[in-house]
Design an enzyme around this catalytic site. Structure first.
Site, short mmCIF file in Angstrom:
data_model
loop_
_atom_site.label_atom_id
_atom_site.label_comp_id
_atom_site.label_asym_id
_atom_site.label_seq_id
_atom_site.Cartn_x
_atom_site.Cartn_y
_atom_site.Cartn_z
N GLU A 123 83.41 67.78 -23.53
CA GLU A 123 82.18 68.30 -24.16
C GLU A 123 81.26 67.16 -24.61
O GLU A 123 80.04 67.25 -24.51
CB GLU A 123 82.56 69.18 -25.37
N GLY A 171 75.53 59.06 -31.22
CA GLY A 171 75.83 58.69 -32.60
C GLY A 171 77.29 58.92 -32.93
O GLY A 171 77.96 59.75 -32.32
N ASP A 174 71.82 56.84 -17.24
CA ASP A 174 72.63 57.57 -18.23
C ASP A 174 72.32 59.08 -18.16
O ASP A 174 73.23 59.91 -18.09
CB ASP A 174 72.32 57.02 -19.63
N ILE A 186 75.86 68.32 -29.10
CA ILE A 186 75.34 69.65 -28.74
C ILE A 186 76.36 70.38 -27.87
O ILE A 186 76.77 69.87 -26.84
CB ILE A 186 74.02 69.54 -27.96
N GLY A 210 68.29 50.04 -33.39
CA GLY A 210 69.63 50.37 -32.91
C GLY A 210 69.69 51.58 -31.99
O GLY A 210 70.76 52.06 -31.63
N LYS A 221 74.71 62.53 -16.90
CA LYS A 221 74.86 63.79 -17.64
C LYS A 221 74.38 64.97 -16.81
O LYS A 221 74.98 66.05 -16.84
CB LYS A 221 74.08 63.70 -18.96
N GLY A 229 76.05 64.59 -26.39
CA GLY A 229 76.72 64.29 -27.66
C GLY A 229 77.25 65.50 -28.39
O GLY A 229 78.13 66.20 -27.90
N VAL A 257 82.20 55.50 -31.61
CA VAL A 257 82.65 56.87 -31.43
C VAL A 257 84.10 57.05 -31.88
O VAL A 257 84.44 58.03 -32.55
CB VAL A 257 82.46 57.31 -29.96
#
Lengths: 430, 430
Positions: free
Chosen positions: B131, B304, B203, B138, B189, B207, B136, B16
């Site tokens: 954000e 990503g 995870d 969005i 991956g 969120k 990610g 990132v």
């Protein structure tokens, strides 16, 4: 928590205006916490005071005199929901010149006079916000200007007219013809008495002009948008599309290419597997591609009393925050480039065409050779429905230059084996 | 156009971090126009200077000493992309205390320590934006805090973990079993070496805690979220779901009800016709319902290098605008309510359950009567797959209180005609 009061005026109390009035009242207790102030509707401009009085708690806030709003220095925010170019444009310019911030849902106005209004706002350090002008309640302007600001957006497309999407959905799901589906849309209140702006793609064209301007940071006005309506689409076209794994949608497509910007609104075949293909009924959606974010989609209600009011009230809250933090004008016009428009001849597309031809040996070969001679390559052919001596031929091309396609069609339409070209529809994708 | 330079430091240069470095460089020429300043990465905190030097143009900006960043008064923005609770939490608090603004993608930290960090930011009039911590690339945090701020959000749900959505998509589309699909995800991956946090729903739970807090204006921490992973879902469950017109997704669901807030992440059956059912592969989507906007959905890449960097850079741009307009801290913590959590017994759900029972007359009647006695009404039954003396029975209930369902299941599991209850999965919807 501050109990600062920020006064606003509402111009118009139709469907959307009533929605804004309701939503702001519903949020009264929340506002001090959310924005550090309470926004109160101090005056409402209406044409007919008597008719409007039933819609508000205190009819004394109604007025039919714009000057009493303009000259009221306590009013800091003007919310324009009258629609149409004039007198909305004049009122907004006068409001901005008087240092008032403006929130509007007026797509006609923003699509044609956006630059003038944004420049006037900037001159006076005023906010001019219009989230509701595109895709109703769906957040799209602010995400483009803020969340996705670090992207180079290459394409933005959308189903941004609920009326036509409802009509096409009925034609697809229930096999209705256009006229029948339009009648149903009118009956259910999805289509206006005069549906021209919707069914001819003009309404969607205005929204695409606004979105393209923001996505590409270069002004696109409504006049720059190529529009084509859905009145010629038949249930038969939709059935053929289905055979090809596609649905027909009224798609706004804006692309930022090396040869310039192209923006169009047209009925198009789009693969059933595309996220936009599943957007049905009166829903709207915007699909975009950026160099960092990749593909993203925003989906929701593109019209209606409360969804539109949701977007307007969100803008009003933002203006109020800016007033509280003394940073009005924080985000203004973002069109800092002057990109050229792409020439029509240079645009590329895939085409679906349907024609009646003589059912004799050699017909397909001769048509194919005309296409070939004009650099139009054919991706798919369906021949069927013999009707007497004639056969119906459906051809889908690869992605070709519009100019080449038009050249080929000129010749094909004059061929003796071709009785009639009944339909040409573009196909989305490569 | 001002050429003001705003200096930033990047903490971390993994996937990132490298993305943020690239996106900010790609936007260098655009920034003066977009935000009235240029944001320059002045220092990057890394563990291994040598390894990191290949990733940047000028290795002199690399440091492994946090103090040199903290004490550099020219650095106004700290971008934290290290992940994990510590030392990220300490660094962020120190940065905020030093008057630096912070942008982070750290969902673990925000879901557990969000309140502490937001309060610290507010104390120093600093921005603390995140954000990228949810879904990610969005846009969802800013749309909730701004565009949709005039709504009472009643429900927000999402597919917010790409790894599990990829696995469930493969199981659905290709009939793979969980282990096989996980192996493929690892190979490609999409899954980390230790996939626990993804496949156990942790995870996604983090969120959902963050989104629920913002949507309902009341703090929800990760500990408040009920989580259940997808490791027990089999290809058979997915086939039965299909027979019922549903797909199985790992759904985060947060509801603001009269009896309190409930937030969970669980594998659920959801009708194929729901917009979230078509969100496949590693895509994410968030679906919400507000009193004004109605239903809306946001769709895109939830992880990503570049999609996450898109969200981070959007936040950085917003901080920069706030610095230019001297309005930092403009939008901070929005949790001004203290809503209770709903008690587990009072939660309501529909259930899908699959069990092996004696294939004799009266089995179904006796099971049905246990459900009936506990106020659990049955919506649908499928009986099939005779295996010797046993039959497989699939029952879908109407919406029932969890307490009642559990009471009934206690009895059913002890019945002599029930050999085994092999699966209980919740069903989304009424």
């Amino acid at each position: 928590m501050s109990e600062k009061v920020i006064k606003a005026a509402l111009l118009g109390l139709g469907t959307v205006g009533s929605g804004v009035y309701k939503v702001l009242r519903n949020q009264k207790e929340e506002m001090p916490h959310k924005i550090g102030a309470v926004v109160e509707v101090e005056k409402i401009l209406v044409r007919n005071l008597k008719k409007a009085s039933a819609k508000v708690e205190n009819p004394e806030i109604l007025t039919n005199d714009w000057k009493t709003i303009l000259e009221d220095e306590s009013i800091e925010i003007v919310i324009e929901v009258m629609g149409g170019i004039e007198p909305a444009r004049t009122y907004i310019l006068e409001a901005l010149n008087a240092g008032k911030h403006v929130v509007t849902a007026n797509k006609d106005l923003v699509a044609s006079h956006g630059q003038e209004l944004l420049e006037c706002a900037a001159e006076h350090n005023c906010d001019f916000l219009f989230e509701a002008a595109v895709a109703g309640g769906i957040p799209i302007i602010r995400p483009l200007k803020q969340c996705l600001a670090a992207n180079h957006i290459t394409e933005i497309m959308g189903i941004v007219n609920g009326t036509t999407n409802f009509i096409l959905t009925k034609m697809t799901q229930e096999g209705m013809e256009f006229a029948q589906a339009l009648a149903l849309a009118t009956e259910l209140g999805y289509a206006e008495a005069d549906p021209t702006a919707d069914i001819q793609g003009l309404d969607a064209g205005r929204k695409m002009a606004i979105m393209a301007s923001i996505a590409f940071n270069s002004r696109v006005t409504f006049d720059d948008v190529i529009t084509e309506g859905i009145t010629q689409i038949s249930a038969k076209d939709i059935r053929y599309a289905k055979e090809l794994g596609c649905v027909i949608k009224l798609l706004g497509v804006a692309r930022n290419t090396e040869n310039g910007i192209e923006v169009s609104v047209r009925p198009m075949l789009i693969p059933e597997t595309h996220a936009l293909a599943t957007v049905n009924d009166s829903f709207n959606a915007v699909f975009l591609t950026g160099d960092a974010v990749g593909d993203a989609m925003f989906y929701g209600r593109g019209a209606g009393e409360l969804p539109t009011a949701s977007a307007i009230a969100g803008d009003v809250f933002d203006v109020a925050r800016n007033i509280v933090f003394e940073c009005t004008g924080r985000i203004g016009c973002t069109c800092y480039k002057q990109l050229p428009l792409k020439k029509a001849d240079e645009m590329e597309s895939r085409f679906f065409l349907r024609m009646h031809v003589s059912d004799c040996a050699g017909t397909l070969a001769s048509i194919a050779s005309v296409f070939g001679n004009n650099n139009v390559s054919i991706a798919q052919v369906i021949q069927k429905n013999k009707e007497g001596e004639l056969a119906e031929l459906v051809v889908v091309t690869s992605k070709v230059k519009e100019g080449n396609f038009n050249d080929a069609m000129m010749i094909i339409e004059g061929m003796s084996v071709v009785q009639k070209v009944s339909k040409v529809i573009r196909v989305y994708g490569d």
